[in-house]
Design an enzyme around this catalytic site. Structure first.
Site, mmCIF file in Angstrom:
data_model
loop_
_atom_site.group_PDB
_atom_site.id
_atom_site.type_symbol
_atom_site.label_atom_id
_atom_site.label_comp_id
_atom_site.label_asym_id
_atom_site.label_seq_id
_atom_site.Cartn_x
_atom_site.Cartn_y
_atom_site.Cartn_z
ATOM 1 N N HIS A 171 0.914 -1.293 0.400
ATOM 2 C CA HIS A 171 0.382 0.242 0.561
ATOM 3 C C HIS A 171 0.921 1.039 -0.142
ATOM 4 O O HIS A 171 2.210 0.993 0.069
ATOM 5 C CB HIS A 171 -0.984 0.138 1.502
ATOM 6 C CG HIS A 171 -0.366 0.394 2.531
ATOM 7 N ND1 HIS A 171 -0.782 0.015 3.486
ATOM 8 C CD2 HIS A 171 1.306 0.351 2.975
ATOM 9 C CE1 HIS A 171 -0.550 1.087 4.349
ATOM 10 N NE2 HIS A 171 0.947 0.162 4.108
ATOM 11 N N GLU A 216 -0.451 -5.249 11.654
ATOM 12 C CA GLU A 216 0.961 -4.899 10.449
ATOM 13 C C GLU A 216 2.249 -4.754 10.845
ATOM 14 O O GLU A 216 2.866 -5.415 9.350
ATOM 15 C CB GLU A 216 0.714 -3.569 10.653
ATOM 16 C CG GLU A 216 0.787 -2.484 9.864
ATOM 17 C CD GLU A 216 1.326 -0.945 9.307
ATOM 18 O OE1 GLU A 216 -0.552 -0.618 8.739
ATOM 19 O OE2 GLU A 216 1.616 -0.198 9.532
ATOM 20 N N ASP A 225 -4.821 -10.725 -0.263
ATOM 21 C CA ASP A 225 -2.622 -11.607 -0.682
ATOM 22 C C ASP A 225 -2.446 -11.114 -2.032
ATOM 23 O O ASP A 225 -3.120 -11.011 -2.940
ATOM 24 C CB ASP A 225 -3.211 -13.051 -0.125
ATOM 25 C CG ASP A 225 -1.936 -13.583 0.003
ATOM 26 O OD1 ASP A 225 -1.135 -12.983 0.337
ATOM 27 O OD2 ASP A 225 -1.545 -15.324 -0.386
ATOM 28 N N HIS A 226 -1.862 -10.444 -1.718
ATOM 29 C CA HIS A 226 -0.570 -10.335 -2.313
ATOM 30 C C HIS A 226 -0.859 -9.279 -3.837
ATOM 31 O O HIS A 226 -0.797 -9.304 -5.139
ATOM 32 C CB HIS A 226 -0.400 -11.767 -3.825
ATOM 33 C CG HIS A 226 1.247 -12.507 -3.289
ATOM 34 N ND1 HIS A 226 0.839 -12.588 -2.325
ATOM 35 C CD2 HIS A 226 2.435 -12.571 -3.073
ATOM 36 C CE1 HIS A 226 1.902 -13.784 -1.643
ATOM 37 N NE2 HIS A 226 2.679 -13.065 -2.220
ATOM 38 N N HIS A 228 4.925 0.076 -0.453
ATOM 39 C CA HIS A 228 6.073 -1.329 -0.120
ATOM 40 C C HIS A 228 5.023 -2.346 0.979
ATOM 41 O O HIS A 228 3.635 -1.952 1.326
ATOM 42 C CB HIS A 228 5.993 -0.203 1.336
ATOM 43 C CG HIS A 228 5.365 0.703 2.659
ATOM 44 N ND1 HIS A 228 4.383 1.780 2.468
ATOM 45 C CD2 HIS A 228 4.730 -0.165 3.394
ATOM 46 C CE1 HIS A 228 3.957 2.006 3.280
ATOM 47 N NE2 HIS A 228 3.608 0.682 4.095
ATOM 48 N N HIS A 276 3.507 -5.066 3.657
ATOM 49 C CA HIS A 276 3.115 -5.845 5.439
ATOM 50 C C HIS A 276 3.304 -7.241 4.840
ATOM 51 O O HIS A 276 1.875 -7.941 3.719
ATOM 52 C CB HIS A 276 2.597 -4.980 5.889
ATOM 53 C CG HIS A 276 2.426 -3.761 6.338
ATOM 54 N ND1 HIS A 276 3.618 -3.496 6.994
ATOM 55 C CD2 HIS A 276 2.543 -2.697 5.844
ATOM 56 C CE1 HIS A 276 3.799 -2.134 7.188
ATOM 57 N NE2 HIS A 276 3.085 -1.160 6.246
ATOM 58 N N CYS A 283 5.685 5.707 4.667
ATOM 59 C CA CYS A 283 4.641 4.946 3.874
ATOM 60 C C CYS A 283 4.615 6.386 3.020
ATOM 61 O O CYS A 283 3.212 5.504 2.251
ATOM 62 C CB CYS A 283 3.574 5.267 5.325
ATOM 63 S SG CYS A 283 4.317 4.081 6.564
HETATM 64 NI NI NI Z 1 2.005 0.392 5.655
#
Ligand code: NI
Length: 219
Positions: free
Chosen positions: A97, A206, A162-163, A122, A124, A116
């Protein structure tokens, strides 16, 4: 007022050793623990049983909460508050995100979101805890159907998140800043009414230090 303790923790440990560890440790619950000859030893029934055993707590102490972990990804809880039993399953998904508000300046975005706001995003490895409650079925003792819960979470969240890039790939996050507060809230909305039992809580981890929680009634 004199000892500075609510209760000597040793006294609690003694009760747990005697009532739980000695009665259940190294035992086949169905065959060797009185009370479970006919009753299935599911988490819900075990929590109810431990609650009754632990009525022998030291003076001035009250049993507030029990948590029983069956596997690293499945646990049950009982809380005195509302006399409620819930079950929690833990799932994982990886996603990327970028935290960015299109309506404000680049400088303001950097000030608000720091790294961020990285232009290319980036990622998580999110850990998702989904908690459901309900009234235990009289015959099975189950609060909910865990396999049906897994299917619902798989279909409504994992396969869709996911992904993926949360800013662009997930319709309900479109136009929103996908902070974990927002993502956890949208996951709650996706699951509410679509899981067996009553959805009580969604927790989104997170990182090891940042956990976001949405409770029934929050949204
Ligand atoms: Ni983040």
């Amino acid at each position: 007022a004199t000892t500075g303790m609510v209760v000597n923790i040793k006294a609690i440990d003694d009760v747990l050793q005697r009532e739980v560890v000695q009665r259940f440790g190294q035992k086949s619950i169905n065959d060797e623990v009185p009370g479970f000859e006919e009753v299935p030893p599911c988490i819900e029934n075990l929590l109810a049983h431990f609650r009754s055993l632990l009525c022998v707590l030291p003076e001035r102490t009250v049993l507030e909460r029990l948590r029983l972990e069956e596997t690293p990804t499945f646990y049950g809880e009982w809380s005195k508050d509302g006399d409620k039993v819930t079950l929690t399953r833990i799932y994982e998904f990886a996603a990327s995100h970028r935290l960015q508000q299109d309506a404000v300046s680049h400088e303001e975005n950097v000030r608000l979101y720091g790294k961020c706001n990285n232009p290319h995003g980036h990622g998580h490895n999110y850990v998702l805890e989904v908690t459901v409650g309900g009234t235990p079925d009289e015959r099975t003792g189950f609060v909910t159907d865990i396999e049906a819960l897994d299917r619902a979470v798989e279909e409504r969240v994992l396969l869709r998140y996911d992904h993926k890039h949360l800013n662009t790939d997930v319709p309900e996050l479109g136009g929103k800043v996908p902070t974990s507060e927002v993502v956890a809230t949208e996951i709650f909305r996706q699951l509410d009414g679509n899981v067996p039992g009553v959805l009580e809580r969604v927790r989104l981890k997170e990182t090891d230090r940042s956990v976001f929680e949405v409770l029934r009634g929050d949204v």
